[in-house]
Design a protein around this motif. Structure first.
Motif, PDB file in Angstrom:
ATOM      1  N   CYS A  36      40.332  60.043 -78.953  1.00  0.00           N
ATOM      2  CA  CYS A  36      39.144  60.659 -79.551  1.00  0.00           C
ATOM      3  C   CYS A  36      38.002  59.649 -79.665  1.00  0.00           C
ATOM      4  O   CYS A  36      36.859  59.950 -79.329  1.00  0.00           O
ATOM      5  N   ALA A  37      38.325  58.443 -80.117  1.00  0.00           N
ATOM      6  CA  ALA A  37      37.288  57.405 -80.267  1.00  0.00           C
ATOM      7  C   ALA A  37      36.674  57.037 -78.920  1.00  0.00           C
ATOM      8  O   ALA A  37      35.453  56.894 -78.806  1.00  0.00           O
ATOM      9  N   ILE A  38      37.499  56.913 -77.903  1.00  0.00           N
ATOM     10  CA  ILE A  38      37.006  56.505 -76.579  1.00  0.00           C
ATOM     11  C   ILE A  38      36.271  57.651 -75.894  1.00  0.00           C
ATOM     12  O   ILE A  38      35.193  57.466 -75.342  1.00  0.00           O
ATOM     13  N   GLU A  39      36.851  58.837 -75.936  1.00  0.00           N
ATOM     14  CA  GLU A  39      36.246  59.984 -75.262  1.00  0.00           C
ATOM     15  C   GLU A  39      34.917  60.384 -75.899  1.00  0.00           C
ATOM     16  O   GLU A  39      34.024  60.868 -75.212  1.00  0.00           O
ATOM     17  N   ASN A  40      34.785  60.184 -77.197  1.00  0.00           N
ATOM     18  CA  ASN A  40      33.566  60.593 -77.894  1.00  0.00           C
ATOM     19  C   ASN A  40      32.506  59.494 -77.954  1.00  0.00           C
ATOM     20  O   ASN A  40      31.491  59.656 -78.613  1.00  0.00           O
ATOM     21  N   SER A  41      32.743  58.394 -77.285  1.00  0.00           N
ATOM     22  CA  SER A  41      31.778  57.300 -77.271  1.00  0.00           C
ATOM     23  C   SER A  41      31.310  57.058 -75.844  1.00  0.00           C
ATOM     24  O   SER A  41      31.827  56.182 -75.139  1.00  0.00           O
ATOM     25  N   ASP A  42      30.337  57.838 -75.429  1.00  0.00           N
ATOM     26  CA  ASP A  42      29.841  57.736 -74.055  1.00  0.00           C
ATOM     27  C   ASP A  42      29.305  56.341 -73.750  1.00  0.00           C
ATOM     28  O   ASP A  42      29.379  55.871 -72.617  1.00  0.00           O
ATOM     29  N   HIS A  43      28.803  55.668 -74.773  1.00  0.00           N
ATOM     30  CA  HIS A  43      28.223  54.343 -74.567  1.00  0.00           C
ATOM     31  C   HIS A  43      29.267  53.326 -74.097  1.00  0.00           C
ATOM     32  O   HIS A  43      28.921  52.347 -73.427  1.00  0.00           O
ATOM     33  N   LEU A  44      30.551  53.539 -74.409  1.00  0.00           N
ATOM     34  CA  LEU A  44      31.609  52.635 -73.931  1.00  0.00           C
ATOM     35  C   LEU A  44      31.662  52.587 -72.410  1.00  0.00           C
ATOM     36  O   LEU A  44      32.042  51.592 -71.824  1.00  0.00           O
ATOM     37  N   TRP A  45      31.293  53.692 -71.775  1.00  0.00           N
ATOM     38  CA  TRP A  45      31.398  53.795 -70.321  1.00  0.00           C
ATOM     39  C   TRP A  45      30.160  53.270 -69.601  1.00  0.00           C
ATOM     40  O   TRP A  45      30.185  53.035 -68.399  1.00  0.00           O
ATOM     41  N   LYS A  46      29.072  53.065 -70.345  1.00  0.00           N
ATOM     42  CA  LYS A  46      27.796  52.672 -69.741  1.00  0.00           C
ATOM     43  C   LYS A  46      27.893  51.345 -68.991  1.00  0.00           C
ATOM     44  O   LYS A  46      27.435  51.238 -67.848  1.00  0.00           O
ATOM     45  N   HIS A  47      28.481  50.336 -69.620  1.00  0.00           N
ATOM     46  CA  HIS A  47      28.577  49.010 -68.990  1.00  0.00           C
ATOM     47  C   HIS A  47      29.321  49.098 -67.657  1.00  0.00           C
ATOM     48  O   HIS A  47      28.889  48.535 -66.652  1.00  0.00           O
ATOM     49  N   HIS A  48      30.431  49.824 -67.648  1.00  0.00           N
ATOM     50  CA  HIS A  48      31.217  49.956 -66.415  1.00  0.00           C
ATOM     51  C   HIS A  48      30.434  50.732 -65.360  1.00  0.00           C
ATOM     52  O   HIS A  48      30.490  50.419 -64.175  1.00  0.00           O
TER      53      HIS A  48
END
Length: 155
Positions: free
Chosen positions: A67-79
Motif C-alpha cells: 500500500c505504501a509503495i503503490e500509493n506513492s507515485d513519487h517513489l517511481w519518479k527517480h527510476h
C-alpha cells in the motif's frame, strides 16, 4: 468410522488454533512493520533508497508495504527518469498523456533495456535473425527502430 472422523476434526481444529496468533503476538508483529510505526515521510525515504527490482520485491512483502509503495507515485519518479535517458521520447509522451510515474516506468522499463543494448552496438555484428537472442526482443515503434538504425549507420 465416526471416531476417526471426530479425531480428524479435532486435529484440524488444533492446527487452526496454532495458526491463529494471540493478541499479544499480533501486536509484536505490528511493531516490526516500520511502515505502520513510522511517519509516511520516513517510510518513503527508506523505500526511495531501493533500486527498482528491490522496490518491486518490497511491494510484494506485505499489504502495508504494498500500500505504501503503490500509493506513492513519487517513489517511481527517480527510476522513470533513469529510463528516460534511453527512452526520452517515450517517457515524455506517456507523461504528456497523463500516465503516472509508475505506469510510465512499467510501460518503458524493458523497452529501455533492449533499446540501450541495440544503441550500444551489442547486436551490430549479427548477420541474421537467428543470431538474436529470442528473449531480448521487445516490440518497438518505427521511431525507435529509426533511432537504432541511425546509430548503426554512424558506427
Amino acid at each position: 468410522m465416526q471416531k476417526a472422523s471426530k479425531k480428524n476434526k479435532q486435529a484440524v481444529a488444533s492446527c487452526k488454533e496454532l495458526t491463529i496468533l494471540p493478541p499479544a503476538k499480533k501486536k509484536e508483529e505490528n511493531r516490526e512493520d516500520f511502515v505502520e510505526l513510522l511517519p509516511p515521510e520516513v517510510s518513503f525515504k527508506i523505500f526511495s533508497e531501493l533500486d527498482i527490482q528491490s522496490l518491486c520485491k518490497a511491494a510484494m512483502t506485505c499489504k502495508s508495504w504494498n500500500c505504501a509503495i503503490e500509493n506513492s507515485d513519487h517513489l517511481w519518479k527517480h527510476h522513470c527518469l533513469t529510463v528516460r535517458a534511453v527512452c526520452q521520447r517515450e517517457i515524455d509522451c506517456d507523461r504528456g498523456n497523463g500516465y503516472s510515474w509508475k505506469v510510465t516506468l512499467l510501460r518503458n522499463y524493458w523497452k529501455s533495456k533492449v533499446k540501450h543494448e541495440w544503441l550500444s552496438g551489442k547486436y551490430s555484428n549479427i548477420h541474421s535473425g537467428c543470431g538474436l537472442p529470442e528473449k531480448i526482443m521487445y516490440p518497438m515503434d518505427a521511431d525507435t527502430w529509426g533511432e537504432i538504425l541511425e546509430a548503426e549507420l554512424e558506427r
